[in-house]
Write a protein that holds these residues in place. Structure first.
Motif, short mmCIF file in Angstrom:
data_model
loop_
_atom_site.label_atom_id
_atom_site.label_comp_id
_atom_site.label_asym_id
_atom_site.label_seq_id
_atom_site.Cartn_x
_atom_site.Cartn_y
_atom_site.Cartn_z
N GLN A 13 -51.50 -29.06 35.04
CA GLN A 13 -50.64 -28.94 36.50
C GLN A 13 -51.06 -29.01 37.84
OE1 GLN A 13 -46.64 -28.40 35.79
NE2 GLN A 13 -46.38 -30.11 34.66
N PRO A 14 -51.06 -29.12 38.99
CA PRO A 14 -51.37 -28.17 40.01
C PRO A 14 -51.15 -26.99 39.74
CG PRO A 14 -50.47 -30.21 40.53
CD PRO A 14 -50.56 -29.95 38.88
N GLY A 15 -51.75 -25.80 39.83
CA GLY A 15 -51.76 -24.08 40.61
C GLY A 15 -51.70 -23.59 38.55
N GLY A 16 -52.09 -24.69 37.71
CA GLY A 16 -52.42 -24.33 36.84
C GLY A 16 -53.86 -23.58 35.81
N SER A 17 -54.22 -23.07 35.17
CA SER A 17 -55.31 -22.35 34.38
C SER A 17 -55.42 -23.37 33.23
CB SER A 17 -55.05 -20.96 34.47
OG SER A 17 -54.21 -20.18 35.10
N LEU A 18 -56.99 -23.02 33.24
CA LEU A 18 -58.35 -23.06 32.23
C LEU A 18 -59.09 -22.49 32.04
CD1 LEU A 18 -58.19 -27.44 32.27
CD2 LEU A 18 -56.70 -26.42 30.42
N ARG A 19 -59.71 -22.41 30.44
CA ARG A 19 -60.61 -21.62 30.54
C ARG A 19 -61.51 -22.26 30.00
NH1 ARG A 19 -62.01 -16.19 26.34
NH2 ARG A 19 -63.46 -15.60 27.99
N LEU A 20 -62.85 -22.07 30.26
CA LEU A 20 -64.22 -23.32 29.77
C LEU A 20 -65.09 -22.48 28.82
CD1 LEU A 20 -64.87 -25.99 32.61
CD2 LEU A 20 -62.93 -26.16 30.00
N SER A 21 -65.47 -23.32 27.44
CA SER A 21 -66.29 -22.11 27.16
C SER A 21 -67.35 -23.18 27.07
CB SER A 21 -66.25 -21.54 25.28
OG SER A 21 -64.44 -20.57 26.28
N CYS A 22 -68.71 -21.75 27.03
CA CYS A 22 -69.50 -23.57 26.08
C CYS A 22 -70.31 -21.56 25.47
CB CYS A 22 -70.39 -23.27 27.40
SG CYS A 22 -72.30 -24.41 27.40
N ALA A 23 -70.72 -22.94 24.61
CA ALA A 23 -71.64 -21.64 23.38
C ALA A 23 -73.25 -22.17 22.73
CB ALA A 23 -70.23 -21.53 21.71
N ALA A 24 -74.29 -21.77 22.48
CA ALA A 24 -75.59 -22.03 22.62
C ALA A 24 -75.78 -22.01 21.33
CB ALA A 24 -76.24 -21.75 23.22
N ILE A 69 -66.84 -17.24 36.30
CA ILE A 69 -67.95 -16.92 35.83
C ILE A 69 -68.10 -15.67 34.77
CG2 ILE A 69 -69.98 -17.35 37.21
CD1 ILE A 69 -70.94 -19.53 35.22
N SER A 70 -68.33 -15.71 33.97
CA SER A 70 -69.07 -14.77 33.21
C SER A 70 -69.63 -15.05 31.50
CB SER A 70 -67.46 -13.78 32.36
OG SER A 70 -66.49 -14.39 31.83
N ARG A 71 -69.84 -13.90 31.41
CA ARG A 71 -71.37 -14.39 30.19
C ARG A 71 -71.26 -13.23 28.82
NH1 ARG A 71 -77.08 -15.16 31.80
NH2 ARG A 71 -78.15 -14.39 29.88
N ASP A 72 -71.38 -14.21 27.61
CA ASP A 72 -71.63 -12.77 26.54
C ASP A 72 -73.16 -13.49 26.15
OD1 ASP A 72 -71.51 -11.64 24.02
OD2 ASP A 72 -69.17 -12.34 23.33
N ALA A 74 -74.11 -11.42 23.49
CA ALA A 74 -74.92 -11.51 22.52
C ALA A 74 -74.08 -12.61 21.33
CB ALA A 74 -73.59 -10.40 21.50
N LYS A 75 -72.71 -13.65 22.22
CA LYS A 75 -72.93 -14.63 21.22
C LYS A 75 -73.15 -16.05 21.85
CE LYS A 75 -68.09 -12.58 20.35
NZ LYS A 75 -66.41 -13.10 20.67
N ASN A 76 -74.30 -16.01 23.23
CA ASN A 76 -74.68 -17.10 23.70
C ASN A 76 -73.67 -17.78 24.65
OD1 ASN A 76 -77.66 -15.96 23.05
ND2 ASN A 76 -77.91 -17.29 21.29
N THR A 77 -73.00 -17.16 24.94
CA THR A 77 -71.69 -17.95 25.41
C THR A 77 -70.92 -17.50 26.81
OG1 THR A 77 -70.70 -18.23 23.30
CG2 THR A 77 -69.56 -18.27 25.07
N VAL A 78 -71.31 -18.94 27.56
CA VAL A 78 -70.98 -18.47 29.59
C VAL A 78 -69.26 -19.57 29.09
CG1 VAL A 78 -71.86 -20.42 29.91
CG2 VAL A 78 -71.36 -19.45 31.50
#
Length: 118
Positions: A13-24, A69-72, A74-78
């Motif tokens: 819903q508008p005003g809500g939050s989500l967290r996307l992950s992308c692992a290589a 945006i952030s990255r790890d 060691a895990k090849n993840t953004v």
């Protein structure tokens, strides 16, 4: 070869939050910059945010103060933390990484749908 797998999209819903992950995964020596793009129906793909290997970040004006945006490395993840979501944030979100292994080239994720609607 290198594969990027995204997760975390969905309906919010508008005003809500989500967290996307992308692992290589795959043949990776190191990863330079990482980023997120998005493409809404009928519109061109748009750069949303980038993060360098040193942690420097940049954002498109429309998401400043709401997305992080952030990255790890060691895990090849953004990651892309999206807060205060608006209907105009609705799009398919794609991650991209600049990967070094013998040569250096960009790899893209398959895309994940984010829909902001009441």
């Amino acid at each position: 070869q290198v594969q990027l797998v995204e997760s975390g999209g969905g309906l919010v819903q508008p005003g809500g939050s989500l967290r996307l992950s992308c692992a290589a995964s795959g043949r990776i020596f190191s990863i330079n910059g990482m980023g997120w793009y998005r493409q809404a129906p009928g519109k061109q793909r748009e750069l949303v945010a980038t993060i360098s290997s040193g942690g420097s970040t940049n954002y498109v004006d429309s998401v400043k103060g709401r997305f992080t945006i952030s990255r790890d490395s060691a895990k090849n993840t953004v990651y892309l933390q999206m807060n205060s979501l608006k209907p105009e944030d609705t799009a398919v979100y794609y991650c991209v990484m600049n990967v070094r292994y013998i040569i250096t080239r960009d790899y893209w994720g398959q895309g994940t749908q984010v829909t902001v609607s009441s």
